[in-house]
Design a protein around this motif. Structure first.
Motif, PDB file in Angstrom:
ATOM      1  N   ALA A  43      47.804  46.303  37.191  1.00 58.85           N
ATOM      2  CA  ALA A  43      46.808  46.778  37.938  1.00 58.85           C
ATOM      3  C   ALA A  43      46.479  47.992  38.335  1.00 58.85           C
ATOM      4  O   ALA A  43      45.436  48.394  39.376  1.00 58.85           O
ATOM      5  CB  ALA A  43      48.158  45.956  38.883  1.00 58.85           C
ATOM      6  N   VAL A  44      47.740  48.436  37.764  1.00 56.17           N
ATOM      7  CA  VAL A  44      47.700  50.375  37.981  1.00 56.17           C
ATOM      8  C   VAL A  44      46.365  51.370  37.542  1.00 56.17           C
ATOM      9  O   VAL A  44      45.497  51.667  38.014  1.00 56.17           O
ATOM     10  CB  VAL A  44      48.591  51.203  38.182  1.00 56.17           C
ATOM     11  CG1 VAL A  44      48.116  52.877  38.313  1.00 56.17           C
ATOM     12  CG2 VAL A  44      49.907  50.760  39.024  1.00 56.17           C
TER      13      VAL A  44
ATOM     14  N   THR B  58      47.670  39.586  44.435  1.00 53.55           N
ATOM     15  CA  THR B  58      48.239  39.732  45.918  1.00 53.55           C
ATOM     16  C   THR B  58      48.430  41.826  45.240  1.00 53.55           C
ATOM     17  O   THR B  58      47.939  42.184  45.973  1.00 53.55           O
ATOM     18  CB  THR B  58      49.382  39.436  46.167  1.00 53.55           C
ATOM     19  OG1 THR B  58      49.432  37.800  46.167  1.00 53.55           O
ATOM     20  CG2 THR B  58      50.409  39.987  47.651  1.00 53.55           C
ATOM     21  N   ILE B  59      49.070  41.927  44.321  1.00 47.73           N
ATOM     22  CA  ILE B  59      49.234  43.160  43.444  1.00 47.73           C
ATOM     23  C   ILE B  59      48.116  44.367  43.661  1.00 47.73           C
ATOM     24  O   ILE B  59      47.622  44.687  43.833  1.00 47.73           O
ATOM     25  CB  ILE B  59      50.332  43.490  41.995  1.00 47.73           C
ATOM     26  CG1 ILE B  59      51.327  42.423  42.426  1.00 47.73           C
ATOM     27  CG2 ILE B  59      50.485  44.309  42.123  1.00 47.73           C
ATOM     28  CD1 ILE B  59      52.319  43.152  43.574  1.00 47.73           C
ATOM     29  N   ARG B  60      47.030  43.626  42.987  1.00 53.31           N
ATOM     30  CA  ARG B  60      45.495  43.915  42.795  1.00 53.31           C
ATOM     31  C   ARG B  60      45.329  44.306  43.678  1.00 53.31           C
ATOM     32  O   ARG B  60      44.448  45.326  44.661  1.00 53.31           O
ATOM     33  CB  ARG B  60      44.513  42.887  41.999  1.00 53.31           C
ATOM     34  CG  ARG B  60      44.722  42.897  40.389  1.00 53.31           C
ATOM     35  CD  ARG B  60      44.193  42.666  39.141  1.00 53.31           C
ATOM     36  NE  ARG B  60      44.409  42.053  38.326  1.00 53.31           N
ATOM     37  CZ  ARG B  60      44.810  43.600  37.322  1.00 53.31           C
ATOM     38  NH1 ARG B  60      43.904  44.003  37.655  1.00 53.31           N
ATOM     39  NH2 ARG B  60      44.964  43.033  36.221  1.00 53.31           N
ATOM     40  N   SER B  61      45.372  43.681  44.734  1.00 51.47           N
ATOM     41  CA  SER B  61      45.337  43.828  47.092  1.00 51.47           C
ATOM     42  C   SER B  61      45.506  44.875  47.300  1.00 51.47           C
ATOM     43  O   SER B  61      44.348  45.807  47.800  1.00 51.47           O
ATOM     44  CB  SER B  61      45.245  42.461  47.482  1.00 51.47           C
ATOM     45  OG  SER B  61      44.116  41.269  46.801  1.00 51.47           O
ATOM     46  N   PHE B  62      46.461  44.746  46.593  1.00 50.04           N
ATOM     47  CA  PHE B  62      47.714  46.551  47.110  1.00 50.04           C
ATOM     48  C   PHE B  62      46.982  47.626  46.872  1.00 50.04           C
ATOM     49  O   PHE B  62      46.295  48.795  47.362  1.00 50.04           O
ATOM     50  CB  PHE B  62      49.139  46.643  47.125  1.00 50.04           C
ATOM     51  CG  PHE B  62      49.081  48.129  47.404  1.00 50.04           C
ATOM     52  CD1 PHE B  62      49.184  48.353  48.488  1.00 50.04           C
ATOM     53  CD2 PHE B  62      49.536  48.065  46.043  1.00 50.04           C
ATOM     54  CE1 PHE B  62      50.153  49.964  48.505  1.00 50.04           C
ATOM     55  CE2 PHE B  62      50.011  49.935  45.713  1.00 50.04           C
ATOM     56  CZ  PHE B  62      50.100  49.948  47.675  1.00 50.04           C
ATOM     57  N   PHE B  63      46.233  47.175  45.211  1.00 51.68           N
ATOM     58  CA  PHE B  63      45.905  49.036  44.426  1.00 51.68           C
ATOM     59  C   PHE B  63      44.199  48.891  44.819  1.00 51.68           C
ATOM     60  O   PHE B  63      43.771  50.044  44.773  1.00 51.68           O
ATOM     61  CB  PHE B  63      46.092  48.758  43.523  1.00 51.68           C
ATOM     62  CG  PHE B  63      47.756  48.704  42.978  1.00 51.68           C
ATOM     63  CD1 PHE B  63      48.079  50.376  42.838  1.00 51.68           C
ATOM     64  CD2 PHE B  63      48.312  47.851  42.474  1.00 51.68           C
ATOM     65  CE1 PHE B  63      49.380  50.605  42.378  1.00 51.68           C
ATOM     66  CE2 PHE B  63      50.027  48.017  42.278  1.00 51.68           C
ATOM     67  CZ  PHE B  63      50.278  49.663  41.940  1.00 51.68           C
ATOM     68  N   SER B  64      43.532  48.116  45.100  1.00 49.86           N
ATOM     69  CA  SER B  64      42.513  48.230  46.057  1.00 49.86           C
ATOM     70  C   SER B  64      42.488  48.345  47.056  1.00 49.86           C
ATOM     71  O   SER B  64      41.361  49.383  47.442  1.00 49.86           O
ATOM     72  CB  SER B  64      41.460  46.434  45.706  1.00 49.86           C
ATOM     73  OG  SER B  64      40.341  46.520  46.448  1.00 49.86           O
ATOM     74  N   PHE B  65      43.475  48.045  47.843  1.00 50.34           N
ATOM     75  CA  PHE B  65      43.274  49.103  49.378  1.00 50.34           C
ATOM     76  C   PHE B  65      44.091  49.908  49.469  1.00 50.34           C
ATOM     77  O   PHE B  65      43.252  50.817  49.967  1.00 50.34           O
ATOM     78  CB  PHE B  65      44.351  48.465  49.809  1.00 50.34           C
ATOM     79  CG  PHE B  65      45.668  49.103  51.149  1.00 50.34           C
ATOM     80  CD1 PHE B  65      44.570  49.430  52.441  1.00 50.34           C
ATOM     81  CD2 PHE B  65      46.757  49.222  51.004  1.00 50.34           C
ATOM     82  CE1 PHE B  65      45.568  50.178  53.251  1.00 50.34           C
ATOM     83  CE2 PHE B  65      47.615  50.023  51.745  1.00 50.34           C
ATOM     84  CZ  PHE B  65      46.841  50.351  53.050  1.00 50.34           C
TER      85      PHE B  65
END
Length: 232
Positions: A229-230, A196-203
């Protein structure tokens, strides 16, 4: 009529005029029907490229719901024109008070959405003699407009948290901007996992992510692993 004066004061329409206002009955309730016509010598605007274009023909009269006055529903009545656009072909014209095929005017959707921040959608619908579905579409319109016009640049600090939304350990991950001069919700994702966190940073994008100076979260392990993730 006084209502025309009020409309011209608070909601003047570029290239259009309020022709007349007549009381009527619609769906069993009293309404004000406001006829709108193009201003003399004005040109219709193509809804595709938003440029003036010559006329092609006219469609049936449409009804656009406006902000109610004194508890009485108000409708703008307008005969839509089609244009012969050199770029887009034959298109229905763009009108400043409406958005596509929506039955509500833009200003009424903004009105309902602002009240939906203070009351439940059902309470808003009952208060203004409308439906829950129309309140939903109003909120959807405002949210989509905000997403299309928001800027994600120059964000230096974010906060990550979890929100339980259902019995049985159902969670959402929410990400906020928490800069000194701006606090706002940026993103919502299902579950509270590293994926989920990686999805945010992809966005959010690699360049913006690398410009972050502060990331605040609780001690839930996937959130603790934010650094990976960052900087994948």
């Amino acid at each position: 009529m006084l209502i025309k004066t009020i409309l011209n004061k608070v909601h003047k329409l570029k290239s259009f005029v309020y022709q007349d206002v007549k009381p009527g009955v619609y769906q069993g309730s009293e309404v004000f029907n406001v006829t709108v016509v193009p201003r003399k010598n004005s040109h219709a605007v193509c809804s595709g490229c938003l440029k003036p274009a010559p006329g092609y023909d006219s469609l049936a009269e449409r009804r656009f719901e406006f902000v109610p006055l004194w508890g009485i529903r108000v409708f703008l009545l307008y005969t839509m024109r089609r244009v012969q656009c050199k770029t887009c072909g034959v298109k229905v014209e763009q009108v400043p008070w409406g958005d596509g095929k929506k039955e509500l005017t833009k200003v009424y959707m903004q009105f309902l959405a602002s009240w939906a921040r203070k009351l439940s959608w059902k309470e808003v619908a009952c208060t203004f003699n409308t439906s829950w579905e129309k309140v939903f579409h109003a909120v959807e319109y405002v949210v989509e407009w905000g997403k299309a016009h928001r800027s994600l640049d120059n964000i230096k600090a974010i906060g990550v948290d979890e929100v339980a939304y259902q019995i049985g350990h159902k969670y959402l991950t929410v990400v906020y901007q928490i800069d000194r001069n701006c606090t706002r919700l940026l993103w919502i994702g299902e579950e509270r996992t590293e994926a989920t966190i990686r999805s945010f940073f992809s966005f959010f994008g690699t360049e913006r992510s690398q410009q972050l100076e502060y990331v605040c979260s609780d001690m839930w392990q996937p959130y603790v692993n934010l650094n990976s993730a960052v900087n994948p």
